[in-house]
Design an enzyme around this catalytic site. Structure first.
Site, PDB file in Angstrom:
ATOM      1  N   ASP A   1       4.801  -5.361  -9.479  1.00  0.00           N
ATOM      2  CA  ASP A   1       5.317  -4.635  -8.322  1.00  0.00           C
ATOM      3  C   ASP A   1       6.537  -3.815  -8.748  1.00  0.00           C
ATOM      4  OD1 ASP A   1       6.341  -3.791  -5.963  1.00  0.00           O
ATOM      5  OD2 ASP A   1       6.332  -5.750  -5.003  1.00  0.00           O
TER       6      ASP A   1
ATOM      7  N   ASN B   1       0.825  -1.220   0.000  1.00  0.00           N
ATOM      8  CA  ASN B   1       0.000   0.000   0.000  1.00  0.00           C
ATOM      9  C   ASN B   1       0.859   1.271   0.000  1.00  0.00           C
ATOM     10  OD1 ASN B   1      -2.555   1.594   2.102  1.00  0.00           O
ATOM     11  ND2 ASN B   1      -2.458   1.480  -0.115  1.00  0.00           N
TER      12      ASN B   1
ATOM     13  N   CYS C   1       3.091   1.708  -3.168  1.00  0.00           N
ATOM     14  CA  CYS C   1       3.443   1.950  -4.584  1.00  0.00           C
ATOM     15  C   CYS C   1       2.223   1.929  -5.505  1.00  0.00           C
ATOM     16  CB  CYS C   1       4.461   0.923  -5.073  1.00  0.00           C
ATOM     17  SG  CYS C   1       6.041   0.981  -4.207  1.00  0.00           S
TER      18      CYS C   1
HETATM   19  P1  4NP Z   1       3.200  -2.133  -3.421  1.00  0.00           P
HETATM   20  O1  4NP Z   1       4.792  -2.304  -3.529  1.00  0.00           O
HETATM   21  O2  4NP Z   1       2.652  -3.479  -3.048  1.00  0.00           O
HETATM   22  O3  4NP Z   1       2.821  -1.728  -4.793  1.00  0.00           O
HETATM   23  O4  4NP Z   1       2.969  -1.079  -2.379  1.00  0.00           O
HETATM   24  C1  4NP Z   1       5.562  -2.854  -2.490  1.00  0.00           C
HETATM   25  C2  4NP Z   1       5.948  -2.068  -1.437  1.00  0.00           C
HETATM   26  C3  4NP Z   1       6.757  -2.583  -0.447  1.00  0.00           C
HETATM   27  C4  4NP Z   1       7.180  -3.896  -0.521  1.00  0.00           C
HETATM   28  C5  4NP Z   1       6.777  -4.692  -1.568  1.00  0.00           C
HETATM   29  C6  4NP Z   1       5.972  -4.159  -2.553  1.00  0.00           C
HETATM   30  N1  4NP Z   1       8.030  -4.424   0.466  1.00  0.00           N
HETATM   31  O5  4NP Z   1       8.472  -5.572   0.317  1.00  0.00           O
HETATM   32  O6  4NP Z   1       8.289  -3.744   1.467  1.00  0.00           O
END
Ligand code: 4NP
Length: 152
Positions: free
Chosen positions: A121, A11, A13
């Site tokens: 991601d 939550n 990106c």
């Molecule tokens: P999101 O991206 O799921 O699009 O917010 C990520 C943000 C942090 C992490 C992985 C994906 N992380 O491993 O901390």
């Protein structure tokens, strides 16, 4: 009022971009009285944080506000949104594993006019990856809004 929850892993990106873009597009269409949006992560590592600086930068570049701080999805979310739209299949499986969902649990990419079903991601990626994710999410939230309003 139809409530939409956008979900990714952290939550920070992808789902904050989806929330910000959807709210932006809804406002532009003059439909803010009809649709509300929020976002959440399946993980809790970033709870309370602002969106990733790269998401903030790409949003600002395109004039889109990212209003919310990171939070983890809660049991209450499962029954308080008309739609829960996930960025990838892992997110969707993780939400489904939390219990029955009252509304529709779908991949955002199901609405992508270019047919890309998962939003990758970008966390370990480059600024160009964030721009690509922004464009992918933008065309998908726009098509989702058209779906909601019956527009063609
Ligand atoms: P999101 O991206 O799921 O699009 O917010 C990520 C943000 C942090 C992490 C992985 C994906 N992380 O491993 O901390």
């Amino acid at each position: 009022m139809t409530s939409v929850l956008f979900v990714c892993l952290g939550n920070i990106c992808r789902s904050p971009l989806a929330e910000g873009l959807f709210v932006h597009q809804v406002a532009k269409a003059g439909l803010s009285h009809q649709f509300s949006a929020d976002s959440a992560g399946t993980g809790d590592w970033h709870a309370g944080e602002l969106p990733d600086p790269r998401s903030r930068a790409v949003a600002a570049k395109h004039g889109v506000l990212l209003p919310s701080l990171a939070r983890q999805i809660t049991p209450r979310d499962l029954v308080s949104h008309g739609y829960i739209l996930c960025m990838d299949r892992q997110n969707l499986a993780n939400v489904a594993a939390l219990g029955p969902v009252q509304g529709e649990l779908l991949l955002l990419g199901q609405f992508d006019p270019q047919g890309v079903h998962e939003v990758p991601d970008p966390y370990w990626g480059t600024d160009a990856d964030f721009e690509a994710v922004f464009q992918q999410i933008s065309r998908s939230t726009s098509a989702f809004l058209a779906h909601l309003t019956g527009a063609r």
